[in-house]
Design an enzyme around this catalytic site. Structure first.
Site, short mmCIF file in Angstrom:
data_model
loop_
_atom_site.label_atom_id
_atom_site.label_comp_id
_atom_site.label_asym_id
_atom_site.label_seq_id
_atom_site.Cartn_x
_atom_site.Cartn_y
_atom_site.Cartn_z
N TYR A 50 7.98 10.32 -2.71
CA TYR A 50 7.22 9.09 -3.84
C TYR A 50 6.35 9.79 -4.55
O TYR A 50 6.14 9.54 -5.78
CB TYR A 50 7.13 8.16 -3.07
CG TYR A 50 7.99 7.53 -2.17
CD1 TYR A 50 8.80 6.76 -2.61
CD2 TYR A 50 7.74 7.46 -0.57
CE1 TYR A 50 9.71 5.83 -2.00
CE2 TYR A 50 8.83 6.76 0.04
CZ TYR A 50 9.83 6.28 -0.54
OH TYR A 50 10.80 5.39 0.38
N ASN B 68 16.32 -0.46 -6.74
CA ASN B 68 17.28 0.43 -7.53
C ASN B 68 18.53 -0.50 -7.43
O ASN B 68 19.14 -0.61 -6.45
CB ASN B 68 17.47 1.68 -6.74
CG ASN B 68 18.61 2.50 -7.62
OD1 ASN B 68 18.89 2.28 -8.52
ND2 ASN B 68 18.89 3.67 -6.81
N CYS C 254 18.47 7.16 -4.78
CA CYS C 254 17.12 6.89 -4.17
C CYS C 254 17.23 7.35 -2.87
O CYS C 254 16.42 7.44 -2.03
CB CYS C 254 16.95 5.39 -4.31
SG CYS C 254 18.36 4.24 -3.90
N HIS C 255 18.42 7.63 -2.07
CA HIS C 255 18.52 8.33 -0.85
C HIS C 255 17.86 9.70 -0.79
O HIS C 255 17.70 10.07 0.27
CB HIS C 255 20.03 8.47 -0.39
CG HIS C 255 20.82 9.19 -1.23
ND1 HIS C 255 21.58 8.73 -2.36
CD2 HIS C 255 21.32 10.51 -1.06
CE1 HIS C 255 22.19 9.67 -2.99
NE2 HIS C 255 21.89 10.83 -2.18
N GLU D 86 25.01 15.88 1.71
CA GLU D 86 24.75 16.76 0.75
C GLU D 86 24.18 17.83 1.05
O GLU D 86 23.60 18.94 0.34
CB GLU D 86 23.82 15.75 -0.37
CG GLU D 86 24.35 14.54 -0.94
CD GLU D 86 23.44 14.00 -1.96
OE1 GLU D 86 22.34 14.26 -1.97
OE2 GLU D 86 23.72 13.20 -2.58
#
Length: 206
Positions: free
Chosen positions: A143, A166, A174-175, A201
């Site tokens: 953040y 979001n 946003c993950h 990912e």
């Protein structure tokens, strides 16, 4: 709000035979095509089953406007209030998004290139989400990182608010945002979904 089911029910009331009757599919297709041709569809929506749950997708003429883990009724109410009540379930309008999501979940896509309609985010929240879109596949930010990158180093809490609201998760990732120090933080789709996406990912091991 309108859907294929609504149109089917209307056709039945007007004397068309049961759903399996010859010609009903053609009538529904023609009715939807006419609605689109006459500019009566402001928001098209569909659902998609994914490894992180059932998603509700919505798009306007400008682009993808909403992806939500919430039940479709709640999403459609939100869109009717904030975008337009002229909402129709037209899955084919979401085909490019659905195809890219399938490729992403199958590990064949690392970036999305569908147009986005960002009208549901405004002001600083929108600026944060636009910056977030630049965070690549497999990487994470905090953040605080996003606050610095948007020119407001002390705005970590405001960044958290942008993540919580979001409207286009996964595509606007946003993950990939963690708390300072690496803690997962929250996620609108639930922590299990966030963990799955980060592991998918390669940004989270174990």
């Amino acid at each position: 709000m309108t859907s294929i089911d609504d149109l089917e029910a209307r056709l039945r009331r007007e004397g068309v035979d049961d759903a399996g009757a010859p010609g009903l599919d053609e009538l529904l297709t023609a009715a939807l095509a006419r609605a689109e041709a006459e500019g009566l569809v402001d928001v098209a929506w569909a659902t998609e089953d994914t490894p992180v749950g059932r998603l509700t997708l919505a798009a306007t003429d400008q682009g993808l406007v909403r992806i939500s883990y919430d039940p479709e009724d709640r999403v459609l109410e939100e869109l009717a209030a904030k975008v337009s009540p002229r909402i129709v379930r037209v899955p084919r309008r979401l085909d490019p998004v659905r195809r890219q999501l399938e490729e992403y979940f199958e590990g064949r896509r690392r970036a999305f290139d569908v147009p986005l309609d960002r009208r549901l985010s405004r002001g600083y929240r929108r600026a944060v989400l636009e910056e977030l879109s630049r965070v690549p596949y497999g990487q994470t930010v905090s953040y605080r990182d996003l606050a610095v990158r948007t020119g407001r180093p002390g705005a970590s809490r405001a960044v958290g608010s942008a993540m919580a609201t979001n409207p286009i998760p996964i595509v606007v990732p946003c993950h990939r945002v963690l708390r300072t120090g690496g803690a997962l933080g929250g996620y609108g789709g639930g922590l299990q979904a966030k963990v799955w996406l980060l592991r998918h990912e390669g940004a989270l091991m174990g």
